[in-house]
Design an enzyme around this catalytic site. Structure first.
Site, PDB file in Angstrom:
ATOM      1  CG  HIS A  30       2.583   4.087  -1.008  1.00 23.59           C
ATOM      2  ND1 HIS A  30       3.707   4.043  -0.222  1.00 23.59           N
ATOM      3  CD2 HIS A  30       2.454   5.385  -1.396  1.00 23.59           C
ATOM      4  CE1 HIS A  30       4.241   5.243  -0.137  1.00 23.59           C
ATOM      5  NE2 HIS A  30       3.494   6.077  -0.846  1.00 23.59           N
ATOM      6  CD  GLU A  31      -0.390   6.727  -4.114  1.00 28.18           C
ATOM      7  OE1 GLU A  31      -0.930   7.710  -3.564  1.00 28.18           O
ATOM      8  OE2 GLU A  31       0.795   6.726  -4.486  1.00 28.18           O
ATOM      9  CG  HIS A  70      -0.599   8.739   0.819  1.00 26.22           C
ATOM     10  ND1 HIS A  70       0.256   9.007   1.873  1.00 26.22           N
ATOM     11  CD2 HIS A  70       0.189   8.357  -0.225  1.00 26.22           C
ATOM     12  CE1 HIS A  70       1.509   8.793   1.483  1.00 26.22           C
ATOM     13  NE2 HIS A  70       1.489   8.384   0.223  1.00 26.22           N
TER      14      HIS A  70
END
Length: 398
Positions: A21-22, A25
């Site tokens: 998920h990170e 980003h």
């Protein structure tokens, strides 16, 4: 040992999911020229780190997630003048939206890949037929349907009557039985304490009639037998069918999350009661509960294929949940930041129509009270689920 291995495997899978998920980003921010200074697994004191270019990668002491630090993620952050043009909040709305949404996309993409791989390797599960043939006879009458046989528990009605594994129940209290659905319906028409005649077909000995006195478990009639399932198997899928399976699996999981969310208000009062799992909302758990379930999967008597399929399904569910949770329009979640970007663009559009200048970014100080409230609610609910999982844990269906 198997339970511990399952728990560790889930923690590793959860950390990998969070870091994916990170990573969404991070990669998109770098792609658009924004400055990302840190990408870490865990929180708290740093155990190890290394620098690659302008980004520090590392591991922290508390393995409860991870984070990526993008310079200027909100206008409230103080930044060096040299980094001003690369600050997140100064980028075009489209680029900010892509970076914000990339984490959710990463989780859903990972879930899709796992389901696709499962369909082509392990196979798509074929549930089989639940018969009226006895697979196992419970040794006791449990205190609740979730409990096992503790000390001092009385023998089950099936054990008292002499029912055995392999017996095929053909009639229950005068009603003919052809499958498990017929049997459960017949049991449901009786009352605890009632004695009924159960006709069974035994291999090699013909039919026998056994008197069974039903017990009371939570106000419901209890016999103490489990059904034999025949025809259950896995069918490996080709690429096209695997894509359908993965897409359908994600759709069903999202729908299930919606059902759980709608039921949560009524389920919360039962989180610490034996009826916790009786509704969809009561079946939601914390990281502690999911770790417990993973341990139960690894220590169960299922085949290795079943264990792998169940574990990967759990990891898929966690990734879809992470993605769905972050879509909520609440700060500090990704959905909250997307809502801010959408509001900025809508406000700029209205001003443009009116011939007024773009008012720029939202004053985040005005949103701080709502942010604090959202954090308080999310953390509070998380703590409540952890306590429920410790004192009233969820059990893997048997």
């Amino acid at each position: 040992m198997a339970f511990l291995l399952g728990a560790v495997a889930f923690v590793v899978a959860l950390l990998a999911s969070v870091m994916l998920h990170e990573g969404g980003h991070l990669l998109t921010a770098k792609r658009f020229g924004m400055k990302a200074t840190q990408y870490f697994v865990g929180f708290g004191p740093t155990l190890w780190s290394t620098r690659r270019g302008e980004t520090e990668y590392g591991v922290k002491a508390i393995p409860l997630g991870g984070f990526v630090k993008i310079v200027g993620y909100t206008p409230l952050e103080e930044i060096d003048e040299a980094d001003r043009d690369r600050a997140f909040y100064r980028q075009p709305a489209g680029r900010r939206a892509v970076v914000i949404g990339a984490g959710v996309v990463a989780n859903f993409a990972f879930a899709f890949v796992l389901l696709f791989a499962m369909a082509m390797t392990i196979g798509v599960p074929r549930p089989g037929t639940v018969t009226s043939t006895v697979d196992e006879v419970s040794a006791c009458v449990p205190a609740t349907m979730r409990d096992g046989c503790g000390a001092g528990r009385p023998p089950s009605p099936a054990a008292r009557a002499g029912l055995k594994a392999g017996d095929r129940i053909v009639a229950f209290d005068g009603a003919p039985v052809s499958d498990w659905q017929d049997l459960t319906a017949a049991i449901g028409r009786t009352k605890p304490g009632q004695t009924v005649a159960v006709v069974v077909q035994r291999p090699g000995t013909g039919r026998e009639t056994l008197p069974v006195t039903l017990a009371d478990v939570g106000g419901e009639p209890f016999v103490g037998v489990s059904a034999k399932i025949v025809g259950a198997a896995y069918d490996r899928a080709g690429p096209v069918d695997a894509v359908r399976f993965a897409g359908g699996g994600i759709g069903r999981t999202v729908q299930g999350i919606g059902t759980v969310a709608a039921d949560l208000p009524t389920a919360i009062p039962r989180l610490f009661s034996p009826e916790r799992e009786s509704t969809p909302g009561g079946q939601v758990g914390s990281v502690v509960g999911a770790t417990e379930v993973s341990g139960q999967i690894f220590s169960s008597d299922d085949t290795a294929r079943d264990k792998v399929a169940l574990f990967l399904s759990l990891v898929v569910s966690v990734n879809i949940f992470l993605g769905a949770l972050n879509v909520l329009p609440l700060l500090p979640l990704d959905g909250g930041h997307l809502a801010v970007v959408a509001y900025e663009r809508a406000r700029a559009g209205v001003n443009r129509i009116r011939g007024r200048p773009d008012p720029g970014t939202v004053d985040m100080t005005r949103l701080l009270p709502l942010t604090y409230l959202a954090v308080l609610l999310l953390v509070g609910f998380g703590v409540l689920l952890i306590l429920a999982d410790v004192f009233n844990p969820l059990q893997l269906p048997k």
